[in-house]
Design an enzyme around this catalytic site. Structure first.
Site, PDB file in Angstrom:
ATOM      1  CB  SER A 143      -0.878   0.027   1.258  1.00  0.00           C
ATOM      2  OG  SER A 143      -1.744  -1.090   1.288  1.00  0.00           O
ATOM      3  CB  SER A 144       0.927   4.246   0.490  1.00  0.00           C
ATOM      4  OG  SER A 144       1.345   5.575   0.428  1.00  0.00           O
ATOM      5  CB  SER A 145       5.819   3.976   0.651  1.00  0.00           C
ATOM      6  OG  SER A 145       7.186   3.861   0.369  1.00  0.00           O
TER       7      SER A 145
END
Ligand SMILES: *[C@@H]1O[C@H](CO)[C@@H](O)[C@H](O)[C@H]1NC(C)=O
Ligand SMILES: *[C@@H]1O[C@H](CO)[C@@H](O)[C@H](O)[C@H]1NC(C)=O
Length: 300
Positions: A143-145
């Site tokens: 998720s995300s990074s």
């Protein structure tokens, strides 16, 4: 008496530590401290389910900025799913302050280049070796990074992974730092201003492992239309990238279906190896869909 119990608890700490080094405890998140040549200090946490499958699969689950291996382990559904399907979970832990992943340096954006991607690849190789894992069932998600890193892992180690699922990331190489910075933030990319043609984005991937001509993981990309951290344009750019890598026509997807897999989401399939799911009204980040992930990975 006190000295004895102190000694006993010291001994149990020591033996627990050496045990952890020797063999992760099934049913608990364990740290592996020695796993071959790791070029960066990313931590390696592993979840071996109590109900380990014979020739198990592997899911690498990569945390977001400010997250940690244990936060992602506790906050994602993969722990429960690992028990259900018998796969091993690898939870890497970022060594950088703020705990984003290095998705900006030349090293991490290069196959065997010595960055965090290389360290995560080592975790996967160690696990395959130790547990005689099924190399046709090795997957990466985040998720995300961690989603950015998912795209980077798929680009730099296409030989290791069979599929990747990225929740709210950016294209592989989009955070590339002009100054060569490690773990550098990139405003132009985050703000959705790094745009290119499918061919150019595909070339960014191909350049991360020059000469590679083997199979590549299929990719599923989630992004929210109200993402204010990694602007939604990154969805389009990531779809261009993977459509380009697989030679699909980005402008003519195979199918587009509204309210799939849920109300307000739209699934676009570019070809058998690439699909995107755009989540209307969802911000940063799109919630993990564990049961769907299991289907995509072929466990369910
Ligand atoms: C940010 O990334 C883009 C590619 O997406 C690159 O062209 C640009 O140089 C990067 N910016 C910095 C400050 O490194
Ligand atoms: C793929 O790469 C391998 C290793 O570099 C090489 O031996 C082989 O000839 C290549 N195959 C094709 C079809 O290009």
């Amino acid at each position: 008496m006190r000295v004895l119990s102190l000694l006993a608890s010291c001994l149990s700490v020591v033996s627990a530590a050496s045990l952890a080094k020797r063999a992760p405890t099934p049913g608990s998140l364990s740290q592996v401290t020695s796993f071959g040549k790791a070029p960066t200090n990313a931590g390696f946490y592993i979840y071996v389910p109590k109900q380990l499958a014979a020739s198990p699969g592997i899911v690498v689950a990569i945390h977001y900025c400010t997250g940690s291996a244990s936060a992602y382990f506790n906050g994602s559904p993969y722990k429960t799913l690992a028990e259900q399907y018998g796969f091993i979970g690898i939870y890497p832990s970022s060594p950088h302050s703020g705990t984003c992943w290095d998705v900006s340096s030349k090293a991490t954006l290069t196959h065997e280049g010595g960055g965090d991607s290389n360290t995560i690849a080592q975790m996967v190789r160690w696990t395959i070796d130790q547990y005689k894992a099924d190399t046709s069932k090795v997957f990466v998600t985040g998720s995300s990074s961690g989603a950015m890193m998912t795209n980077v892992m798929a680009a730099t180690y296409p030989d290791l992974f069979k599929a990747g699922i990225a929740y709210s990331g950016v294209p592989a190489g989009c955070f590339m730092s002009a100054a060569g910075g490690v773990d550098a933030w990139n405003n132009s990319c985050a703000n959705g201003q790094s745009t290119a043609t499918p061919q150019k984005w595909a070339q960014v991937v191909l350049d991360m492992y020059p000469g590679y001509n083997g199979t590549r993981p299929k990719m599923q990309i989630y992004h929210g239309s109200s993402d204010g951290t990694l602007r939604p344009q990154n969805y389009q750019e990531t779809m261009k990238q993977w459509a380009g890598v697989f030679g699909y026509n980005y402008d003519k997807p195979e199918s587009t279906k509204s309210n799939d897999p849920q109300s307000g989401y739209t699934r676009t399939v570019y070809g058998p190896m690439v699909e995107g799911i755009y989540a209307q009204g969802v911000g940063h980040t799109v919630p993990i869909r564990g049961a769907d992930d299991m289907k995509y990975f072929g466990f369910a």
